[in-house]
Design a protein around this motif. Structure first.
Motif, mmCIF file in Angstrom:
data_model
loop_
_atom_site.group_PDB
_atom_site.id
_atom_site.type_symbol
_atom_site.label_atom_id
_atom_site.label_comp_id
_atom_site.label_asym_id
_atom_site.label_seq_id
_atom_site.Cartn_x
_atom_site.Cartn_y
_atom_site.Cartn_z
ATOM 1 N N GLU A 66 0.600 -1.190 0.007
ATOM 2 C CA GLU A 66 0.047 -0.194 0.027
ATOM 3 C C GLU A 66 0.999 1.354 -0.238
ATOM 4 O OE1 GLU A 66 -2.732 0.071 3.067
ATOM 5 O OE2 GLU A 66 -3.893 -1.740 2.453
ATOM 6 N N ASN A 67 2.085 1.182 0.539
ATOM 7 C CA ASN A 67 2.804 2.496 0.809
ATOM 8 C C ASN A 67 4.075 2.576 -0.210
ATOM 9 O OD1 ASN A 67 1.079 3.308 2.916
ATOM 10 N ND2 ASN A 67 2.319 1.351 4.249
ATOM 11 N N ASN A 86 6.530 4.951 1.947
ATOM 12 C CA ASN A 86 5.930 4.933 3.332
ATOM 13 C C ASN A 86 5.949 6.793 3.486
ATOM 14 O OD1 ASN A 86 5.889 2.296 4.123
ATOM 15 N ND2 ASN A 86 8.089 2.295 4.126
ATOM 16 N N GLY A 87 5.234 7.248 2.729
ATOM 17 C CA GLY A 87 4.982 8.854 3.138
ATOM 18 C C GLY A 87 5.924 9.639 2.551
ATOM 19 N N ALA A 102 13.534 14.898 -1.851
ATOM 20 C CA ALA A 102 12.434 14.250 -1.539
ATOM 21 C C ALA A 102 11.543 15.121 -0.536
ATOM 22 C CB ALA A 102 12.954 12.953 -0.589
ATOM 23 N N GLN A 103 10.164 14.637 -0.332
ATOM 24 C CA GLN A 103 9.083 15.434 0.296
ATOM 25 C C GLN A 103 8.034 14.532 0.863
ATOM 26 O OE1 GLN A 103 6.321 17.937 -2.161
ATOM 27 N NE2 GLN A 103 7.660 17.162 -4.004
ATOM 28 N N ASN A 104 7.368 14.859 1.802
ATOM 29 C CA ASN A 104 6.251 13.992 2.556
ATOM 30 C C ASN A 104 4.966 13.926 1.457
ATOM 31 O OD1 ASN A 104 7.853 13.501 4.696
ATOM 32 N ND2 ASN A 104 7.077 15.427 5.553
ATOM 33 N N MET A 105 4.579 12.855 1.089
ATOM 34 C CA MET A 105 3.404 12.648 0.074
ATOM 35 C C MET A 105 2.933 10.936 0.374
ATOM 36 S SD MET A 105 1.646 14.261 -1.954
ATOM 37 C CE MET A 105 2.442 15.575 -2.585
ATOM 38 N N PRO A 106 1.838 10.835 0.493
ATOM 39 C CA PRO A 106 1.317 9.731 0.741
ATOM 40 C C PRO A 106 0.925 9.137 -0.403
ATOM 41 C CG PRO A 106 -0.700 11.335 1.226
ATOM 42 C CD PRO A 106 0.823 12.130 1.374
ATOM 43 N N ALA A 107 1.340 7.700 -0.807
ATOM 44 C CA ALA A 107 0.910 7.213 -1.805
ATOM 45 C C ALA A 107 -0.183 6.951 -2.365
ATOM 46 C CB ALA A 107 1.447 5.555 -1.861
#
Length: 221
Positions: A66-67, A86-87, A102-107
């Motif tokens: 899922e991630n 993983n986010g 790289a940045q925070n971003m949900p799959a």
């Protein structure tokens, strides 16, 4: 006479019970439309806005659970690769080779329509409407679903976002597909403030289940 009325009422109630549709049944069947967690997909998205030519975006998606995912997007305006883990997400411009930090971003998987539908607890009991079952939400912010008992899938979804009504119609793969019962096509029509409507058509051209993939493929640092 009272005995006859009671008997008739029992028969009607029994018939209703036979033909009634449970919310849990709807969502259990819809879960079967989901793609495997580890999957390779080829998709095409066509976007048409009022008064403009259609824009086509081709997308390849490889998921590992899922991630984790790798998404390759190609259109006349862009060519990029997005690796999500993983986010965290890493974006590479395939034309220049330039990598963004790289940045925070949900799959996200654009073909995963089930997440938009919520859960059985979000809805009122289904009501027969023509050859479909209409399932209205308890919260107006959630979509109204139209379920086919014959196909055992949600065939249409209606929702209002920021005052604009949007309708999604779904088609699913038959037994000739490698993953029968999964999403084949979704057509989304949304009213626009200036008049007319925008249309987004997402087609899953090919999808197949994959085995465990090397974790190094999804390195985002």
């Amino acid at each position: 006479m009272n005995k006859v009325i009671r008997t008739f009422a029992i028969v009607v109630f029994a018939a209703f019970q036979v033909h009634a549709l449970g919310l849990q049944t709807v969502f259990d069947n819809q879960k079967k439309a989901a793609f495997p967690d580890t999957c390779e997909m080829q998709m095409r998205t066509t976007v048409t806005l009022p008064g403009q030519s259609a824009q086509v975006v081709n997308m390849a998606l490889l998921t590992a659970g899922e991630n984790k995912s790798i998404t390759t997007i190609k259109s006349s305006m862009m060519q990029m690769e997005m690796v999500q883990n993983n986010g965290r997400m890493k974006v590479t411009d395939l034309k220049t080779g330039k990598k963004l930090p790289a940045q925070n971003m949900p799959a996200q998987n654009p073909a995963d329509v089930n997440k938009q539908m919520g859960s059985p607890e979000d809805y009122n009991n289904p009501i027969a409407e023509g050859n479909l079952w209409k399932i209205t939400p308890k919260d107006a912010a959630k979509p109204t679903l139209y379920y086919s008992q014959k196909n055992k899938r949600v065939m249409k979804m209606e929702v209002t976002v920021n005052g604009a009504s949007s309708t999604s119609e779904f088609e699913y793969c038959d037994n000739s597909c490698e993953l029968p019962g999964t999403l084949k096509k979704v057509t989304i029509k949304t009213a626009v403030p200036q008049g007319g409507e925008s249309t987004v058509v997402l087609e899953v051209l090919k999808a197949k289940q994959r085995k465990v993939l090397p974790s190094k493929m999804f390195d985002v640092e």
